[in-house]
Scaffold this active site. Structure first.
Site, PDB file in Angstrom:
ATOM      1  N   HIS B 136       0.957  -1.166   0.059  1.00 11.15           N
ATOM      2  CA  HIS B 136       0.010   0.063  -0.112  1.00 11.15           C
ATOM      3  C   HIS B 136       0.854   1.136   0.037  1.00 11.15           C
ATOM      4  O   HIS B 136       1.777   1.089   0.431  1.00 11.15           O
ATOM      5  CB  HIS B 136      -0.722  -0.204   1.275  1.00 11.15           C
ATOM      6  CG  HIS B 136      -1.954   1.061   1.559  1.00 11.15           C
ATOM      7  ND1 HIS B 136      -1.594   2.209   1.814  1.00 11.15           N
ATOM      8  CD2 HIS B 136      -3.155   0.816   1.396  1.00 11.15           C
ATOM      9  CE1 HIS B 136      -2.711   3.077   1.593  1.00 11.15           C
ATOM     10  NE2 HIS B 136      -3.672   2.026   1.583  1.00 11.15           N
ATOM     11  N   ASP B 213       2.948  -4.754   8.081  1.00 13.37           N
ATOM     12  CA  ASP B 213       1.745  -3.943   7.817  1.00 13.37           C
ATOM     13  C   ASP B 213       0.788  -4.712   7.854  1.00 13.37           C
ATOM     14  O   ASP B 213       0.438  -5.600   7.129  1.00 13.37           O
ATOM     15  CB  ASP B 213       1.865  -2.991   6.565  1.00 13.37           C
ATOM     16  CG  ASP B 213       0.480  -2.561   6.209  1.00 13.37           C
ATOM     17  OD1 ASP B 213      -0.264  -2.789   6.791  1.00 13.37           O
ATOM     18  OD2 ASP B 213       0.432  -1.736   5.013  1.00 13.37           O
ATOM     19  N   GLN B 216      -4.465  -5.220   6.989  1.00 13.58           N
ATOM     20  CA  GLN B 216      -5.576  -6.269   6.462  1.00 13.58           C
ATOM     21  C   GLN B 216      -5.278  -7.471   7.163  1.00 13.58           C
ATOM     22  O   GLN B 216      -6.101  -8.479   6.360  1.00 13.58           O
ATOM     23  CB  GLN B 216      -5.269  -6.359   4.909  1.00 13.58           C
ATOM     24  CG  GLN B 216      -5.438  -4.844   4.232  1.00 13.58           C
ATOM     25  CD  GLN B 216      -6.786  -4.514   3.962  1.00 13.58           C
ATOM     26  OE1 GLN B 216      -7.888  -5.151   4.159  1.00 13.58           O
ATOM     27  NE2 GLN B 216      -6.965  -3.297   3.577  1.00 13.58           N
ATOM     28  N   CYS B 377      -4.847   2.715  -3.650  1.00 10.99           N
ATOM     29  CA  CYS B 377      -3.646   3.027  -2.973  1.00 10.99           C
ATOM     30  C   CYS B 377      -2.377   2.115  -3.251  1.00 10.99           C
ATOM     31  O   CYS B 377      -1.607   1.946  -2.280  1.00 10.99           O
ATOM     32  CB  CYS B 377      -3.678   3.488  -1.421  1.00 10.99           C
ATOM     33  SG  CYS B 377      -4.942   4.603  -1.214  1.00 10.99           S
TER      34      CYS B 377
END
Lengths: 148, 419
Positions: B136, B213, B216, B377
Protein backbone atom coordinates in the site's frame (compact mmCIF):
# COMPACT_ATOMS: atom_id res chain seq x y z
CA UNK A 1 -32.14 7.53 -9.98
CA UNK A 2 -32.20 5.86 -13.37
CA UNK A 3 -28.92 4.61 -14.74
CA UNK A 4 -30.14 5.41 -18.22
CA UNK A 5 -29.93 9.12 -17.36
CA UNK A 6 -26.21 8.62 -16.99
CA UNK A 7 -25.50 5.95 -19.55
CA UNK A 8 -27.63 7.25 -22.39
CA UNK A 9 -27.40 5.49 -25.76
CA UNK A 10 -25.26 8.28 -27.13
CA UNK A 11 -22.75 7.87 -24.27
CA UNK A 12 -22.64 4.11 -24.69
CA UNK A 13 -22.11 4.56 -28.44
CA UNK A 14 -19.31 7.12 -28.09
CA UNK A 15 -17.63 4.94 -25.47
CA UNK A 16 -17.71 1.86 -27.68
CA UNK A 17 -16.67 3.77 -30.83
CA UNK A 18 -14.96 6.99 -29.80
CA UNK A 19 -14.68 9.62 -32.57
CA UNK A 20 -11.39 11.37 -33.35
CA UNK A 21 -9.59 8.81 -31.20
CA UNK A 22 -6.10 9.24 -32.61
CA UNK A 23 -2.82 11.03 -32.18
CA UNK A 24 -2.07 14.22 -34.12
CA UNK A 25 1.67 14.27 -34.62
CA UNK A 26 2.97 16.87 -34.87
CA UNK A 27 0.21 18.92 -33.26
CA UNK A 28 0.19 22.70 -32.90
CA UNK A 29 -0.99 22.35 -29.32
CA UNK A 30 -1.41 19.43 -26.96
CA UNK A 31 -1.87 18.63 -23.28
CA UNK A 32 -2.15 15.61 -21.01
CA UNK A 33 -4.93 15.15 -18.47
CA UNK A 34 -4.88 12.78 -15.54
CA UNK A 35 -7.40 11.75 -12.92
CA UNK A 36 -5.36 10.16 -10.13
CA UNK A 37 -8.50 8.94 -8.36
CA UNK A 38 -9.52 6.52 -11.05
CA UNK A 39 -6.43 6.37 -13.22
CA UNK A 40 -7.97 8.05 -16.26
CA UNK A 41 -5.34 9.43 -18.62
CA UNK A 42 -5.87 11.29 -21.83
CA UNK A 43 -3.98 13.37 -24.35
CA UNK A 44 -5.71 16.12 -26.33
CA UNK A 45 -4.15 17.26 -29.60
CA UNK A 46 -5.17 20.09 -31.91
CA UNK A 47 -4.15 22.03 -34.98
CA UNK A 48 -5.09 25.66 -35.51
CA UNK A 49 -5.67 27.43 -38.80
CA UNK A 50 -6.68 31.08 -39.15
CA UNK A 51 -7.83 31.19 -35.50
CA UNK A 52 -9.99 28.10 -35.86
CA UNK A 53 -9.50 24.66 -34.36
CA UNK A 54 -9.05 22.86 -37.63
CA UNK A 55 -8.39 19.43 -36.18
CA UNK A 56 -8.94 18.02 -32.69
CA UNK A 57 -8.29 14.50 -31.46
CA UNK A 58 -7.67 12.58 -28.25
CA UNK A 59 -6.14 9.37 -27.02
CA UNK A 60 -6.05 7.62 -23.70
CA UNK A 61 -7.92 5.32 -21.38
CA UNK A 62 -10.76 5.97 -19.05
CA UNK A 63 -14.26 5.12 -17.99
CA UNK A 64 -17.25 5.30 -20.31
CA UNK A 65 -18.13 8.81 -19.14
CA UNK A 66 -14.66 10.23 -19.72
CA UNK A 67 -14.17 8.56 -23.11
CA UNK A 68 -17.64 9.53 -24.37
CA UNK A 69 -17.24 13.07 -23.09
CA UNK A 70 -13.91 13.47 -24.90
CA UNK A 71 -15.34 11.99 -28.08
CA UNK A 72 -18.36 14.32 -27.96
CA UNK A 73 -16.08 17.25 -27.20
CA UNK A 74 -13.96 16.68 -30.31
CA UNK A 75 -17.07 16.65 -32.48
CA UNK A 76 -18.49 19.80 -30.90
CA UNK A 77 -15.30 21.83 -30.86
CA UNK A 78 -13.76 20.91 -34.20
CA UNK A 79 -14.14 23.87 -36.58
CA UNK A 80 -14.93 26.43 -33.87
CA UNK A 81 -12.80 29.44 -33.00
CA UNK A 82 -10.72 29.42 -29.85
CA UNK A 83 -13.14 31.92 -28.28
CA UNK A 84 -16.12 29.73 -29.11
CA UNK A 85 -14.36 26.68 -27.70
CA UNK A 86 -13.71 28.47 -24.41
CA UNK A 87 -17.33 29.58 -24.23
CA UNK A 88 -18.49 26.03 -24.85
CA UNK A 89 -16.20 24.87 -22.04
CA UNK A 90 -17.90 27.33 -19.65
CA UNK A 91 -21.34 26.14 -20.70
CA UNK A 92 -20.50 22.45 -20.37
CA UNK A 93 -18.86 23.09 -17.03
CA UNK A 94 -22.00 24.81 -15.75
CA UNK A 95 -24.16 21.99 -17.05
CA UNK A 96 -22.00 19.31 -15.37
CA UNK A 97 -21.80 21.04 -12.02
CA UNK A 98 -25.43 22.12 -12.01
CA UNK A 99 -24.45 25.78 -11.63
CA UNK A 100 -27.12 28.45 -12.07
CA UNK A 101 -26.98 29.27 -15.74
CA UNK A 102 -29.02 30.65 -18.62
CA UNK A 103 -27.75 27.85 -20.83
CA UNK A 104 -30.38 25.43 -21.97
CA UNK A 105 -28.73 22.02 -22.33
CA UNK A 106 -30.80 21.58 -25.46
CA UNK A 107 -28.67 24.31 -27.08
CA UNK A 108 -25.60 22.20 -26.52
CA UNK A 109 -26.69 19.54 -28.97
CA UNK A 110 -25.29 16.10 -28.31
CA UNK A 111 -23.28 17.41 -25.35
CA UNK A 112 -26.59 17.58 -23.49
CA UNK A 113 -26.33 13.81 -23.13
CA UNK A 114 -23.83 14.49 -20.34
CA UNK A 115 -26.32 16.47 -18.26
CA UNK A 116 -27.16 13.34 -16.22
CA UNK A 117 -23.66 13.39 -14.74
CA UNK A 118 -24.62 16.19 -12.37
CA UNK A 119 -26.63 13.65 -10.33
CA UNK A 120 -23.43 11.68 -9.74
CA UNK A 121 -20.97 14.03 -7.99
CA UNK A 122 -18.18 11.44 -8.02
CA UNK A 123 -18.38 11.29 -11.82
CA UNK A 124 -18.31 14.99 -12.70
CA UNK A 125 -14.53 14.89 -12.90
CA UNK A 126 -14.70 12.04 -15.41
CA UNK A 127 -16.78 14.15 -17.78
CA UNK A 128 -14.83 17.37 -17.30
CA UNK A 129 -11.28 16.00 -17.57
CA UNK A 130 -11.14 16.30 -21.37
CA UNK A 131 -12.41 19.88 -21.27
CA UNK A 132 -9.83 20.94 -18.69
CA UNK A 133 -7.19 19.28 -20.83
CA UNK A 134 -8.39 21.11 -23.95
CA UNK A 135 -8.18 24.45 -22.14
CA UNK A 136 -4.69 23.55 -20.89
CA UNK A 137 -3.65 22.88 -24.47
CA UNK A 138 -5.08 26.23 -25.60
CA UNK A 139 -3.31 27.93 -22.68
CA UNK A 140 -0.08 26.17 -23.68
CA UNK A 141 0.32 24.68 -20.22
CA UNK A 142 3.22 22.31 -20.07
CA UNK A 143 2.27 20.49 -16.85
CA UNK A 144 -0.22 17.64 -16.99
CA UNK A 145 -3.70 18.62 -15.81
CA UNK A 146 -5.02 16.68 -12.87
CA UNK A 147 -8.48 16.63 -11.41
CA UNK A 148 -7.13 16.72 -7.85
CA UNK B 1 -19.16 -34.43 24.25
CA UNK B 2 -20.95 -32.52 26.94
CA UNK B 3 -24.30 -30.99 26.16
CA UNK B 4 -24.74 -27.27 26.47
CA UNK B 5 -27.62 -25.85 28.40
CA UNK B 6 -27.61 -22.57 26.50
CA UNK B 7 -29.02 -22.00 23.03
CA UNK B 8 -27.62 -24.25 20.32
CA UNK B 9 -24.32 -22.96 19.05
CA UNK B 10 -24.32 -22.39 15.34
CA UNK B 11 -21.38 -23.37 13.25
CA UNK B 12 -19.66 -20.50 11.44
CA UNK B 13 -20.30 -22.52 8.29
CA UNK B 14 -23.98 -21.74 8.62
CA UNK B 15 -25.53 -18.74 6.88
CA UNK B 16 -27.63 -18.09 9.96
CA UNK B 17 -24.44 -17.56 11.94
CA UNK B 18 -23.43 -14.71 9.60
CA UNK B 19 -26.96 -13.32 9.45
CA UNK B 20 -27.04 -13.09 13.25
CA UNK B 21 -23.76 -11.20 13.25
CA UNK B 22 -25.01 -8.94 10.49
CA UNK B 23 -27.89 -7.86 12.74
CA UNK B 24 -25.37 -6.42 15.18
CA UNK B 25 -24.42 -3.80 12.58
CA UNK B 26 -27.14 -1.11 12.50
CA UNK B 27 -25.77 0.61 9.38
CA UNK B 28 -26.34 -2.47 7.24
CA UNK B 29 -30.08 -2.27 7.77
CA UNK B 30 -30.80 0.33 5.09
CA UNK B 31 -31.64 0.76 1.45
CA UNK B 32 -29.45 2.47 -1.12
CA UNK B 33 -31.17 3.65 -4.31
CA UNK B 34 -34.19 1.65 -3.20
CA UNK B 35 -32.22 -1.60 -2.88
CA UNK B 36 -31.06 -3.32 0.32
CA UNK B 37 -27.46 -2.33 0.99
CA UNK B 38 -24.85 -4.96 0.15
CA UNK B 39 -21.63 -3.73 1.70
CA UNK B 40 -18.56 -5.26 0.06
CA UNK B 41 -15.97 -2.60 0.87
CA UNK B 42 -14.67 -3.67 4.26
CA UNK B 43 -11.04 -3.65 3.14
CA UNK B 44 -11.35 0.13 2.74
CA UNK B 45 -13.18 0.53 6.04
CA UNK B 46 -15.35 -1.95 7.89
CA UNK B 47 -18.59 -1.10 9.67
CA UNK B 48 -19.05 -1.02 13.44
CA UNK B 49 -21.20 -3.34 15.53
CA UNK B 50 -23.66 -1.96 18.08
CA UNK B 51 -21.28 -2.88 20.92
CA UNK B 52 -18.55 -0.59 19.55
CA UNK B 53 -20.96 2.28 18.94
CA UNK B 54 -22.39 1.85 22.45
CA UNK B 55 -18.96 1.72 24.09
CA UNK B 56 -17.95 4.99 22.44
CA UNK B 57 -21.28 6.64 23.28
CA UNK B 58 -21.08 5.48 26.90
CA UNK B 59 -17.59 6.88 27.21
CA UNK B 60 -18.62 10.22 25.68
CA UNK B 61 -21.72 10.45 27.87
CA UNK B 62 -20.22 9.34 31.17
CA UNK B 63 -16.46 9.14 31.40
CA UNK B 64 -14.71 11.67 29.22
CA UNK B 65 -11.90 13.85 30.54
CA UNK B 66 -8.24 14.08 29.64
CA UNK B 67 -6.05 11.09 30.47
CA UNK B 68 -2.93 10.81 32.67
CA UNK B 69 -3.47 14.30 34.06
CA UNK B 70 -6.12 14.98 36.60
CA UNK B 71 -6.81 13.65 40.07
CA UNK B 72 -10.53 14.04 39.58
CA UNK B 73 -12.86 11.11 39.05
CA UNK B 74 -13.60 11.54 35.36
CA UNK B 75 -9.93 11.84 34.50
CA UNK B 76 -9.30 8.60 36.36
CA UNK B 77 -12.19 6.87 34.57
CA UNK B 78 -10.96 8.10 31.20
CA UNK B 79 -7.45 6.91 31.99
CA UNK B 80 -8.77 3.52 33.08
CA UNK B 81 -10.81 3.20 29.88
CA UNK B 82 -7.86 4.23 27.72
CA UNK B 83 -5.33 1.98 29.44
CA UNK B 84 -7.91 -0.80 29.59
CA UNK B 85 -8.12 -0.64 25.82
CA UNK B 86 -4.34 -0.87 25.61
CA UNK B 87 -4.41 -4.04 27.67
CA UNK B 88 -7.13 -5.51 25.43
CA UNK B 89 -5.02 -4.79 22.35
CA UNK B 90 -1.99 -6.34 24.03
CA UNK B 91 -3.92 -9.54 24.65
CA UNK B 92 -5.41 -9.50 21.15
CA UNK B 93 -1.99 -9.67 19.45
CA UNK B 94 -0.29 -11.43 22.38
CA UNK B 95 2.35 -8.79 23.00
CA UNK B 96 4.42 -9.29 26.12
CA UNK B 97 3.74 -5.90 27.69
CA UNK B 98 1.46 -2.89 27.29
CA UNK B 99 4.59 -0.76 27.06
CA UNK B 100 4.97 -2.23 23.59
CA UNK B 101 1.55 -0.97 22.47
CA UNK B 102 1.71 2.57 21.09
CA UNK B 103 -1.57 4.19 20.10
CA UNK B 104 -1.36 6.05 16.80
CA UNK B 105 -3.98 7.48 14.44
CA UNK B 106 -3.77 4.50 12.12
CA UNK B 107 -1.47 2.25 10.13
CA UNK B 108 -0.18 5.21 8.14
CA UNK B 109 0.95 7.09 11.22
CA UNK B 110 2.44 3.93 12.71
CA UNK B 111 4.64 3.37 9.67
CA UNK B 112 5.57 7.05 9.50
CA UNK B 113 6.55 6.94 13.17
CA UNK B 114 8.93 4.03 12.60
CA UNK B 115 10.31 5.46 9.34
CA UNK B 116 10.92 8.77 11.06
CA UNK B 117 12.29 7.66 14.43
CA UNK B 118 14.05 4.47 13.40
CA UNK B 119 15.30 6.21 10.27
CA UNK B 120 16.72 9.14 12.19
CA UNK B 121 18.75 6.84 14.38
CA UNK B 122 19.67 3.89 12.20
CA UNK B 123 19.60 4.80 8.50
CA UNK B 124 22.69 6.33 6.93
CA UNK B 125 23.80 7.08 3.40
CA UNK B 126 23.98 3.96 1.25
CA UNK B 127 21.93 1.84 3.66
CA UNK B 128 19.14 -0.30 2.22
CA UNK B 129 15.46 -0.62 3.06
CA UNK B 130 13.47 -3.54 1.65
CA UNK B 131 9.77 -3.35 0.80
CA UNK B 132 7.70 -5.36 -1.69
CA UNK B 133 5.97 -4.70 -5.00
CA UNK B 134 2.53 -5.20 -3.47
CA UNK B 135 2.68 -2.60 -0.70
CA UNK B 136 0.00 0.00 0.00
CA UNK B 137 1.28 3.54 -0.60
CA UNK B 138 1.41 3.92 3.19
CA UNK B 139 4.21 1.34 3.26
CA UNK B 140 6.05 2.84 0.27
CA UNK B 141 6.01 6.61 0.56
CA UNK B 142 7.31 7.00 4.16
CA UNK B 143 10.32 4.83 3.24
CA UNK B 144 10.87 6.74 0.01
CA UNK B 145 10.84 10.00 1.96
CA UNK B 146 13.34 8.52 4.42
CA UNK B 147 15.58 7.34 1.56
CA UNK B 148 15.52 10.82 0.10
CA UNK B 149 16.36 12.44 3.45
CA UNK B 150 19.14 10.06 4.42
CA UNK B 151 20.37 9.09 0.92
CA UNK B 152 19.42 5.47 1.50
CA UNK B 153 18.35 2.95 -1.14
CA UNK B 154 14.88 1.42 -1.48
CA UNK B 155 14.82 -2.18 -2.69
CA UNK B 156 11.66 -3.91 -3.85
CA UNK B 157 10.86 -7.64 -3.60
CA UNK B 158 9.33 -8.65 -6.96
CA UNK B 159 6.05 -10.55 -7.34
CA UNK B 160 4.58 -12.88 -9.93
CA UNK B 161 1.36 -12.84 -11.96
CA UNK B 162 -0.59 -14.62 -9.21
CA UNK B 163 0.36 -11.90 -6.78
CA UNK B 164 2.90 -13.90 -4.78
CA UNK B 165 6.26 -12.57 -3.67
CA UNK B 166 9.57 -14.04 -4.77
CA UNK B 167 11.07 -15.40 -1.56
CA UNK B 168 14.40 -16.32 -3.13
CA UNK B 169 14.81 -12.78 -4.50
CA UNK B 170 14.12 -11.51 -0.98
CA UNK B 171 16.80 -13.76 0.51
CA UNK B 172 19.26 -12.52 -2.09
CA UNK B 173 18.36 -8.93 -1.22
CA UNK B 174 19.06 -9.25 2.51
CA UNK B 175 22.58 -7.93 2.68
CA UNK B 176 25.13 -6.20 4.89
CA UNK B 177 23.58 -2.78 4.15
CA UNK B 178 19.97 -3.84 4.83
CA UNK B 179 18.75 -1.91 7.88
CA UNK B 180 15.04 -2.71 7.91
CA UNK B 181 12.39 -4.73 6.04
CA UNK B 182 8.80 -3.45 5.74
CA UNK B 183 6.26 -5.89 4.38
CA UNK B 184 2.50 -6.22 4.27
CA UNK B 185 1.02 -9.24 5.99
CA UNK B 186 -1.99 -9.24 3.65
CA UNK B 187 -2.20 -7.25 0.41
CA UNK B 188 -5.11 -4.82 0.30
CA UNK B 189 -5.24 -4.80 -3.50
CA UNK B 190 -4.72 -8.52 -4.18
CA UNK B 191 -5.73 -10.31 -1.00
CA UNK B 192 -2.47 -12.26 -0.89
CA UNK B 193 -1.61 -13.60 2.56
CA UNK B 194 2.16 -13.44 2.61
CA UNK B 195 4.03 -16.18 4.49
CA UNK B 196 5.43 -13.49 6.75
CA UNK B 197 6.75 -15.81 9.42
CA UNK B 198 9.39 -17.10 7.07
CA UNK B 199 10.24 -13.56 5.94
CA UNK B 200 10.64 -12.50 9.56
CA UNK B 201 12.84 -15.49 10.37
CA UNK B 202 15.18 -14.76 7.46
CA UNK B 203 15.58 -11.12 8.47
CA UNK B 204 15.96 -11.86 12.18
CA UNK B 205 18.60 -14.45 11.46
CA UNK B 206 20.71 -11.63 10.05
CA UNK B 207 19.81 -9.28 12.87
CA UNK B 208 17.68 -7.08 10.58
CA UNK B 209 14.51 -5.59 12.09
CA UNK B 210 11.25 -6.19 10.23
CA UNK B 211 7.98 -4.24 10.25
CA UNK B 212 4.72 -5.89 9.23
CA UNK B 213 1.83 -3.83 7.90
CA UNK B 214 -1.01 -5.79 9.45
CA UNK B 215 -3.92 -3.51 8.51
CA UNK B 216 -5.55 -6.19 6.36
CA UNK B 217 -4.51 -9.10 8.59
CA UNK B 218 -5.97 -8.40 12.04
CA UNK B 219 -9.63 -8.36 10.93
CA UNK B 220 -9.30 -11.74 9.23
CA UNK B 221 -6.97 -14.08 11.11
CA UNK B 222 -5.35 -14.67 14.48
CA UNK B 223 -2.20 -12.60 14.91
CA UNK B 224 0.40 -13.40 17.56
CA UNK B 225 3.32 -10.99 17.41
CA UNK B 226 5.47 -13.20 19.62
CA UNK B 227 4.86 -16.18 17.40
CA UNK B 228 5.56 -14.09 14.29
CA UNK B 229 8.63 -12.77 16.10
CA UNK B 230 8.40 -9.48 14.16
CA UNK B 231 9.92 -6.26 15.48
CA UNK B 232 7.09 -3.92 14.53
CA UNK B 233 3.45 -4.69 13.71
CA UNK B 234 1.08 -1.92 12.66
CA UNK B 235 -2.70 -1.86 12.16
CA UNK B 236 -5.79 0.36 12.11
CA UNK B 237 -8.94 0.26 14.20
CA UNK B 238 -11.38 1.05 11.42
CA UNK B 239 -10.58 -2.05 9.36
CA UNK B 240 -11.32 -4.35 12.32
CA UNK B 241 -14.80 -3.04 13.18
CA UNK B 242 -13.48 -0.21 15.36
CA UNK B 243 -13.49 3.56 14.86
CA UNK B 244 -11.42 5.64 12.44
CA UNK B 245 -8.52 7.74 13.72
CA UNK B 246 -7.11 5.07 16.02
CA UNK B 247 -4.48 2.47 15.30
CA UNK B 248 -1.69 0.55 16.93
CA UNK B 249 2.04 0.33 16.58
CA UNK B 250 3.41 -2.73 18.33
CA UNK B 251 7.16 -2.62 18.81
CA UNK B 252 9.57 -5.02 20.42
CA UNK B 253 10.50 -3.33 23.67
CA UNK B 254 14.27 -3.54 23.20
CA UNK B 255 13.88 -1.71 19.88
CA UNK B 256 11.23 0.81 20.96
CA UNK B 257 13.53 1.83 23.80
CA UNK B 258 16.13 2.91 21.27
CA UNK B 259 13.77 5.05 19.18
CA UNK B 260 14.01 8.81 19.58
CA UNK B 261 10.65 10.51 20.20
CA UNK B 262 8.46 10.99 17.09
CA UNK B 263 6.69 14.17 18.18
CA UNK B 264 7.33 16.44 21.12
CA UNK B 265 4.63 17.74 23.43
CA UNK B 266 2.59 16.94 26.48
CA UNK B 267 2.29 13.43 27.94
CA UNK B 268 5.57 12.29 26.39
CA UNK B 269 7.69 14.04 29.03
CA UNK B 270 8.61 13.61 32.69
CA UNK B 271 10.09 17.07 33.24
CA UNK B 272 10.69 20.07 31.05
CA UNK B 273 12.99 23.02 31.60
CA UNK B 274 14.22 25.35 28.89
CA UNK B 275 17.59 23.63 29.10
CA UNK B 276 16.51 20.03 28.91
CA UNK B 277 13.53 17.70 28.67
CA UNK B 278 13.37 14.35 30.41
CA UNK B 279 11.28 11.96 28.34
CA UNK B 280 8.56 9.73 29.71
CA UNK B 281 8.72 5.93 29.74
CA UNK B 282 7.24 3.68 27.02
CA UNK B 283 4.76 3.78 25.45
CA UNK B 284 3.97 7.37 26.50
CA UNK B 285 7.27 8.68 25.17
CA UNK B 286 5.94 8.00 21.66
CA UNK B 287 2.44 9.41 22.29
CA UNK B 288 2.68 13.19 22.39
CA UNK B 289 -0.41 15.25 23.09
CA UNK B 290 -3.94 14.26 24.08
CA UNK B 291 -4.65 10.94 22.38
CA UNK B 292 -7.79 9.74 20.63
CA UNK B 293 -9.32 8.41 23.84
CA UNK B 294 -12.80 7.55 22.56
CA UNK B 295 -11.17 5.93 19.53
CA UNK B 296 -9.11 3.69 21.81
CA UNK B 297 -12.23 2.83 23.80
CA UNK B 298 -13.97 1.87 20.55
CA UNK B 299 -10.97 -0.17 19.47
CA UNK B 300 -11.04 -2.02 22.78
CA UNK B 301 -14.72 -2.81 22.19
CA UNK B 302 -13.87 -4.03 18.67
CA UNK B 303 -11.31 -6.40 20.18
CA UNK B 304 -13.98 -7.67 22.58
CA UNK B 305 -16.34 -8.13 19.64
CA UNK B 306 -13.85 -10.16 17.61
CA UNK B 307 -12.89 -12.25 20.62
CA UNK B 308 -16.53 -12.95 21.43
CA UNK B 309 -17.09 -14.26 17.89
CA UNK B 310 -13.72 -15.96 17.88
CA UNK B 311 -11.12 -14.90 15.36
CA UNK B 312 -10.70 -18.55 14.30
CA UNK B 313 -14.39 -18.61 13.42
CA UNK B 314 -14.02 -15.35 11.51
CA UNK B 315 -11.19 -16.84 9.48
CA UNK B 316 -13.00 -20.10 8.80
CA UNK B 317 -16.17 -18.30 7.72
CA UNK B 318 -14.38 -15.86 5.45
CA UNK B 319 -12.34 -18.54 3.75
CA UNK B 320 -15.52 -20.44 2.97
CA UNK B 321 -17.23 -17.32 1.62
CA UNK B 322 -14.14 -16.35 -0.36
CA UNK B 323 -14.16 -19.72 -2.11
CA UNK B 324 -17.87 -19.31 -2.88
CA UNK B 325 -17.35 -15.78 -4.21
CA UNK B 326 -14.28 -16.69 -6.27
CA UNK B 327 -16.16 -19.48 -8.03
CA UNK B 328 -19.15 -17.21 -8.63
CA UNK B 329 -17.11 -14.35 -10.08
CA UNK B 330 -14.93 -16.57 -12.23
CA UNK B 331 -18.03 -17.91 -13.93
CA UNK B 332 -18.85 -14.44 -15.32
CA UNK B 333 -17.72 -14.19 -18.96
CA UNK B 334 -15.12 -11.51 -19.60
CA UNK B 335 -14.23 -11.11 -15.92
CA UNK B 336 -10.59 -11.46 -14.93
CA UNK B 337 -9.45 -11.80 -11.34
CA UNK B 338 -6.43 -9.75 -10.31
CA UNK B 339 -4.65 -11.57 -7.51
CA UNK B 340 -4.89 -15.34 -7.52
CA UNK B 341 -2.44 -16.30 -4.81
CA UNK B 342 -2.87 -19.71 -3.21
CA UNK B 343 -3.43 -18.13 0.22
CA UNK B 344 -5.81 -15.19 0.16
CA UNK B 345 -7.92 -13.14 2.55
CA UNK B 346 -11.39 -11.94 1.58
CA UNK B 347 -10.40 -9.61 -1.25
CA UNK B 348 -11.69 -10.06 -4.81
CA UNK B 349 -10.06 -7.61 -7.21
CA UNK B 350 -11.19 -7.88 -10.81
CA UNK B 351 -11.51 -6.20 -14.19
CA UNK B 352 -14.10 -6.78 -16.91
CA UNK B 353 -13.75 -6.58 -20.67
CA UNK B 354 -15.07 -3.35 -22.17
CA UNK B 355 -16.11 -2.00 -18.78
CA UNK B 356 -14.00 0.44 -16.81
CA UNK B 357 -13.94 -0.22 -13.04
CA UNK B 358 -15.34 3.25 -12.41
CA UNK B 359 -18.44 2.44 -14.49
CA UNK B 360 -18.75 -0.91 -12.75
CA UNK B 361 -18.70 0.89 -9.38
CA UNK B 362 -21.43 3.34 -10.37
CA UNK B 363 -23.66 0.67 -11.88
CA UNK B 364 -23.26 -1.64 -8.86
CA UNK B 365 -24.06 1.27 -6.55
CA UNK B 366 -27.42 1.81 -8.20
CA UNK B 367 -28.12 -1.85 -7.37
CA UNK B 368 -27.26 -1.19 -3.73
CA UNK B 369 -23.90 -2.96 -3.97
CA UNK B 370 -20.92 -1.04 -2.54
CA UNK B 371 -17.49 -1.98 -3.91
CA UNK B 372 -14.27 -0.02 -4.17
CA UNK B 373 -12.95 1.01 -7.57
CA UNK B 374 -9.61 2.59 -8.37
CA UNK B 375 -5.97 1.83 -7.71
CA UNK B 376 -6.49 0.99 -4.02
CA UNK B 377 -3.49 3.10 -3.03
CA UNK B 378 -1.30 0.49 -4.69
CA UNK B 379 -0.38 2.03 -8.03
CA UNK B 380 2.70 -0.20 -8.52
CA UNK B 381 0.36 -3.22 -8.34
CA UNK B 382 -1.89 -1.71 -11.06
CA UNK B 383 1.20 -0.98 -13.15
CA UNK B 384 2.36 -4.58 -12.80
CA UNK B 385 -0.93 -6.00 -14.05
CA UNK B 386 -1.18 -3.28 -16.72
CA UNK B 387 -4.60 -2.09 -15.59
CA UNK B 388 -5.48 1.52 -14.70
CA UNK B 389 -7.68 0.37 -11.86
CA UNK B 390 -9.68 -2.59 -10.61
CA UNK B 391 -13.05 -3.13 -9.01
CA UNK B 392 -12.66 -4.72 -5.60
CA UNK B 393 -15.22 -6.57 -3.54
CA UNK B 394 -13.93 -7.23 -0.04
CA UNK B 395 -15.53 -9.36 2.64
CA UNK B 396 -16.42 -8.63 6.23
CA UNK B 397 -17.74 -10.87 8.94
CA UNK B 398 -21.31 -9.69 8.17
CA UNK B 399 -21.30 -10.78 4.53
CA UNK B 400 -23.40 -13.71 3.38
CA UNK B 401 -23.73 -15.86 0.30
CA UNK B 402 -26.79 -13.79 -0.56
CA UNK B 403 -24.53 -10.71 -0.77
CA UNK B 404 -22.32 -12.51 -3.27
CA UNK B 405 -25.35 -13.60 -5.29
CA UNK B 406 -26.49 -9.96 -5.43
CA UNK B 407 -23.03 -8.86 -6.54
CA UNK B 408 -23.09 -11.38 -9.38
CA UNK B 409 -26.59 -10.28 -10.34
CA UNK B 410 -25.55 -6.61 -10.33
CA UNK B 411 -22.53 -7.43 -12.49
CA UNK B 412 -24.91 -8.75 -15.17
CA UNK B 413 -26.38 -5.23 -15.25
CA UNK B 414 -22.95 -3.83 -16.21
CA UNK B 415 -23.07 -5.63 -19.54
CA UNK B 416 -26.67 -4.58 -20.15
CA UNK B 417 -25.94 -0.91 -19.48
CA UNK B 418 -22.60 -0.56 -21.25
CA UNK B 419 -23.57 -2.67 -24.23
Amino acid sequence: MDLRDLYQDIIVDHNRSPRNFRLIDPADLQAQGYNPLCGDKLGVYLNLRDGRIEDLAFQGSGCAISVASASLMTEAVKGTSETEARKLYEQVHDMLTGAETDVDPMDLGKLAALAGVREYPSRVKCASLCWHTLIAALDKQSDAVTTE
Amino acid sequence: MSTSSISPILSPDSETWAENIRREFPILDQQVHGKPLVFLDSAASSQRPRSVIDAVTWYEEHDHANVHRGVHTLSQRATDAFEGAREKVRGFINAESTSEIVFVSGTTEGINLVASSFGQKFIAEGDEIIISHMEHHANIVPWQMLCERNKAVLRVIPMDERGELDYQAYLDMLGPRTRIVALNHVSNALGTINPVKQYVAAAREKGIPILLDGAQAVPHMPVDVRDLDCDFFVFSGHKMYGPTGIGVLYGRKSLLEQLPPYQGGGDMILAVTFEKTLYNELPYRLEAGTPNISGAVGLGAAVDFLQRIGIDNVQRREQELLAYATTALESIPGLRMIGTASHKAGVLSFVMERAHPHDIGTILDTEGVAVRTGHHCAMPVMEYFKVPATARASLGIYNTRADIDKLVEALQRVREVLG
